[in-house]
Each structure stands twice: as C-alpha cells, then as structure tokens.
Motif scaffolding. Structure first.
Motif, short mmCIF file in Angstrom:
data_model
loop_
_atom_site.label_atom_id
_atom_site.label_comp_id
_atom_site.label_asym_id
_atom_site.label_seq_id
_atom_site.Cartn_x
_atom_site.Cartn_y
_atom_site.Cartn_z
N PRO A 136 8.60 3.83 1.90
CA PRO A 136 9.75 4.52 2.75
C PRO A 136 11.07 4.53 2.40
O PRO A 136 11.67 5.61 2.72
CB PRO A 136 9.40 3.70 4.11
N LEU B 296 4.21 4.27 5.62
CA LEU B 296 4.49 4.66 4.39
C LEU B 296 4.07 3.91 3.28
O LEU B 296 4.73 2.57 3.29
CB LEU B 296 5.75 5.49 4.09
N GLU C 281 4.46 11.73 1.07
CA GLU C 281 4.84 10.97 0.05
C GLU C 281 4.48 11.81 -1.25
O GLU C 281 4.91 11.31 -2.25
CB GLU C 281 4.20 9.61 0.05
N MET D 1 0.49 8.12 4.45
CA MET D 1 0.98 8.26 6.06
C MET D 1 -0.12 8.29 6.57
O MET D 1 -0.99 9.35 6.78
CB MET D 1 2.07 9.15 6.18
#
Length: 563
Positions: free
Chosen positions: A102, A99, A75, A1
């Motif tokens: 995601p 991301l 993540e 991210m």
C-alpha cells in the motif's frame, strides 16, 4: 486487492462527509458497487466521479452509478482515466489493508493529486482493544469482516499511518476515529488497569488509541492556513436553520483546512494565531448595551464576527430599533439575495450574498401512482398570499375529484379551506420530514403576492421542489427570475391561469415529468451547496486578512466598542 466478496453495498457516511464537496474529479479506489460515489454525486452532480475495482460483478453495478469505472488490479495495472489537471480527491475506503504494498500505491497516487488535492483514507485500527485481548487469550482467529478480516494483508495504527502519509510527501490534516463499541473498550481498559501504568499508559490514552475500530485520515498536497468557522443557530424552525446554518456548515467541513462548530458562544474554543476563527451569529437580536456587550465579548476573545440574516429588517418592528447592533457592530454581514444585501448595506457596507442552495438531490419517488397527482403546499405566514387563489384550488378539486390530492404542511387554515376529502395534513415538522413529503408530491404550489417584503425573499421553495423533480407552480414574484416558464416550472399570472395549469398537470402527467426533470437538472447544475464552498471559504479568508481594517470600521460605526 481482495475485498470480502459480500462487502456491504452501502457508502461509509463518515467518508462521504469528508470528500471535498467542491471537487471536480474524485477517484474511489476499491469502489465496489459505487455506493459511496453515487451518494456523493447527489451532493455534487457536476463532479466527475471515477471508480476502480478488481471484481467484475461489482464494477458492472458501479458503471450505472459513477461517471466512469474500470475493472483493474490497482497494484499491477495503471489507472486508465484521462485526468489532465489531477484528482481533487483519491479515496481508499477500507482498501489499503488489502494491498501487498500500500505504501507504493500511496506514493504513486500522491503524485496524481491536483494542487488542492486530498487523499482520504479509512483503515482498520490494528491497536483495537479486541486484538490484545485475543492475544492474551492465545487466539488470533480471522473473521469475514472487521479488524481481523481474513483478507487483510497489512496492518496500521495511528503512528504507522501517520508515518506512511509523511513518506508520500503529503501533510496530514486531521484524523477521525470511528468507534462502534465504547463499552467493550472500557471493559478492556478495566481488565488491563494494572498493566497500563507499567506501560506508561493512562486509561484515557489507552481508550483514545484502542476504542476506535477504524480511523479516517485526510492528507493534503498543498497545505492551507487552518481557519475555524463557529456559528450560533436559532432553535430549528421550519427550514431556516437547516438551509442557512446546518447544510452550509456541513459543506464547509469538507474542506480539510476548515474547522466548524455549531453551538452557543461560550462553547466555542479560543481562537489562536495558528487557527484564526470567525463567529457567525445566526439571525441575532442584539440591542443597546446588551448587544454591545456580546460583540465586545467576542472581539476580546479574538473572533471576527459575521451576522447571518436573510429577512428584510424594515418589516420587523424589533429590527427598526435605532439601538440595534446586529449589523453595525459586526465585521461583516452575509445574506441570501441582492435585495436583502442592498438593504443591509445601509448599516454595514461589508455584505456577501450566498444564495440558498440544495445540500443533496432527493431520490426520485414521485409520478409513481397512475391517475393521481398530489399538490403540495407548505409555508409559514402565507395566508395573504394564498387566500385569493383558494376558490380556484377548490374549483380544480371539484372538477378532478380523486385525481387531485393535497398535501399540506403547517398551515391549518389552508388545509381547512380546502373543500375536498382528498387531503392530508402534517403539522410543523423538521426539514427532512418536510422534504420527504414534498418529494412524494408532483406539484408544489408557491404563491407570493407582489410586495416589497415578498420581493426580498429567496427562491428556496423553487429549488427545494426542483431538487425532488416536483413541478414548481409559482407566482411571478421572486420565482419569475428563477423559473423558465413552461420548461423548469409553470408561472401563473391570474386565477384562471392557475386553474388551467393545474388541470393540464393532472390530466397530462407526462408534461409534469418533463418539466420536473428539467427543473431538477437546472438545480443540479447550478444551485447545489457544493458550488458555493470555494466562494464562502475565500470570503471568510479575505475577512481575516482585512481584520484590522474591518475592526476600525466597527469603531467608526459603534464608538462604544472602541478600546
């Protein structure tokens, strides 16, 4: 991210207005410096607001704003918080597009929601009108911010986000567009006017899909029956409309199962079996055949009707008309105090009490000028209440000189009676201006003589002052039940008592700060609009469940309304 390093330190107001106001635990994923969570805590101080971000510098700032913060990679690192009952809201504000996966994060986090939990998502719109125009021109240049932010890794449209939510096992409740350049979108539609029909698109469909730069989604773990709350509103006057209509309706709107609208009766959409509707009539004056016609019209359209009233009818001549329909012809009545409820039950036994609350705490801006204290007075029709104390106020003003300033709102007679040059006057103003002037003061003067009419009033002026750390200086009537004397305010019981307490507050400002802080904390813990949302929604749902019973009761009270 990887959010942009210069991500603005400001909360998204459209996200803020959609966080469930009565949430116990909120998680802001990619919280940056915590601006959104800090703004939410002013509306719901009891909430535990958690944040995660991968930028250490931002997390250090957020730590001073939120309940708890962690610097992690969402993540690869597990969430470090202990939340045994689940998150009531998980927020992704311009995060998912940064991301790598995601969809996995959404699926994993969906399992962490409480039974009433909401997932709140703001994502850029990959179908924004600027994207196809750039492609047609052969360009796809990345930017520091916006739809083509150079740090975006994933792209979402309305259809792809709806699919992503479905894969999490959540049910989408609603989606809200955020449009910042409608004119640009319309220009793009004009340029593509010959292409759109060939693609099966109308101009309207294209604009609905491409004008928004972002979409805000709300999805819920446990869907609830949608209901609609519609409310009329008197023309704003002082704080009546704000406190009893605007702020409560804004609070209800944060429940994804509740649709709200404030307006005129004829602008309200038709209720449906899928979404039953309640119409709240704000302080109506409905008499005789004309009053019956209004209630008949609403009931025939399918509305359950509630009257909102927060004054004692016995002291208002127009409300003593025996043909008055305000309360008898409604399914139910809502008001603000037990005294009012008891009076209104004489005309309709179905009465709910929703005490006045504060929509959000004011930023603290008072006690900033050494050697000067401002006494605030702002009220309507209080001449009989303040007149006995004017000699005392003038004596205090003479004794303290420039140390005691006065800020008066609306009451010109009160202002003129003050024998001091250290005074300022503001005519009747909107509630935001009123609260701003109050917040800049140190003392709020709140006199109410003991009378049946005054005893029915609410303690609104106390909670308004306390929310801004202004010391409530009040009579015992009404306020004696709310203020802990000497702790969350000062109660005066005589003219000499009032004089002595003004002198103390001006000459010992530390006392005022201590009392103001305690008063603010008291309101923050017990008198916020956030804490009444669940009770309001539950009552409205109970009325809908009992519609037939309540309608039969109306026919008994007002036979002319019966079919």
């Amino acid at each position: 991210m990887t959010p942009a390093p210069d991500y603005p330190d400001v909360g998204n107001p459209d996200l803020l207005d959609r966080i469930p106001l009565d949430a116990d635990v909120v998680l802001d994923v990619g919280c940056h410096k915590g601006a959104l969570g800090a703004a939410y805590r002013l509306r719901n101080p009891r909430a535990r607001v958690l944040g995660v971000d991968h930028m250490p510098e931002a997390v250090r700032v957020a730590a001073g704003r939120l309940s708890e913060v962690a610097c992690i990679d969402i993540e690869s690192d597990p969430l470090p918080f202990e939340v045994p009952d689940g998150y009531d809201c998980i927020i992704y504000g311009d995060v998912l597009e940064h991301l790598r996966d995601p969809w996995r994060i959404m699926r994993e986090h969906a399992k962490l929601l409480s039974p009433r939990g909401v997932m709140l998502i703001c994502v850029p719109n990959a179908a924004h009108w600027s994207v196809p125009l750039r492609l047609i021109n052969g360009t796809f240049d990345y930017e520091d911010q916006g739809v083509l932010d150079r740090t975006h890794l994933r792209w979402f449209t309305l259809a792809t986000m709806e699919k992503a939510l479905a894969q999490t096992g959540l049910q989408a409740c609603d989606v809200t567009p955020r449009t910042f350049d409608q004119k640009g979108a319309e220009t793009a539609a004009d340029l593509l006017k010959d292409v759109l029909p060939a693609m099966g698109l109308s101009r309207e469909n294209f604009l609905a899909r491409s004008a928004p730069m972002q979409f805000i989604w709300r999805a819920r773990k446990t869907p609830a029956q949608p209901i609609a709350i519609r409310s009329t509103m008197l023309k704003p006057f002082a704080a009546v409309s704000d406190i009893r209509v605007i702020y409560p309706m804004r609070a209800l709107k944060t429940d994804p199962s509740v649709s709200v609208q404030v307006g005129d009766i004829d602008t309200f959409p038709q209720p449906s079996e899928r979404q039953p509707a309640i119409c709240v009539l704000h302080r109506p004056l409905l008499v005789g055949d004309e009053g019956v016609a209004v209630f008949r019209h609403l009931m025939q359209r399918g509305f359950l009707v509630v009257t909102e009233f927060d004054d004692l009818p016995d002291f208002m001549p127009q409300l003593r008309d025996e043909r008055l329909m305000n309360f008898r012809a409604a399914h139910a009545v809502q008001t603000s105090t037990p005294v009012l409820a008891e009076a209104l039950r004489q005309q309709n036994p179905e009465v709910a009490i929703f005490p006045n609350g504060i929509s959000e705490l004011r930023p603290i801006v008072n006690f900033m000028t050494p050697g000067s204290v401002t006494l605030f007075f702002g009220a309507l029709n209080r001449t009989v209440d303040w007149q006995p104390y004017m000699p005392v106020l003038n004596a205090a003003a003479a004794a303290l000189g420039a140390q005691l300033q006065f800020q008066v709102v609306y009451d010109q007679a009160f202002f003129d009676a003050l024998e001091t040059p250290h005074k300022s006057f503001t005519p009747l103003c909107d509630h935001r201006t009123y609260m701003s002037l109050l917040a800049q003061s140190e003392i709020s003067f709140m006199p109410l003589l003991d009378s049946a009419f005054n005893r029915a009033k609410s303690d609104l002026k106390y909670i308004e002052a306390a929310s801004a750390r202004v010391v409530p200086l009040a009579s015992p009537t009404v306020y004696g039940d709310s203020i802990e004397d000497g702790v969350t305010g000062l109660i005066f019981r005589s003219e000499s008592d009032l004089y002595e307490k003004i002198i103390r507050l001006v000459t010992a400002p530390g006392l005022g700060i201590t009392i103001g802080n305690a008063a603010r904390q008291s309101v923050a813990q017990a008198r916020m609009d956030a804490y009444g949302v669940a009770d309001r929604v539950a009552w409205y749902r109970s009325l809908l469940d009992r519609r037939e019973e309540l309608t039969r009761a109306i026919y008994d009270r007002v036979p002319e309304l019966a079919p």
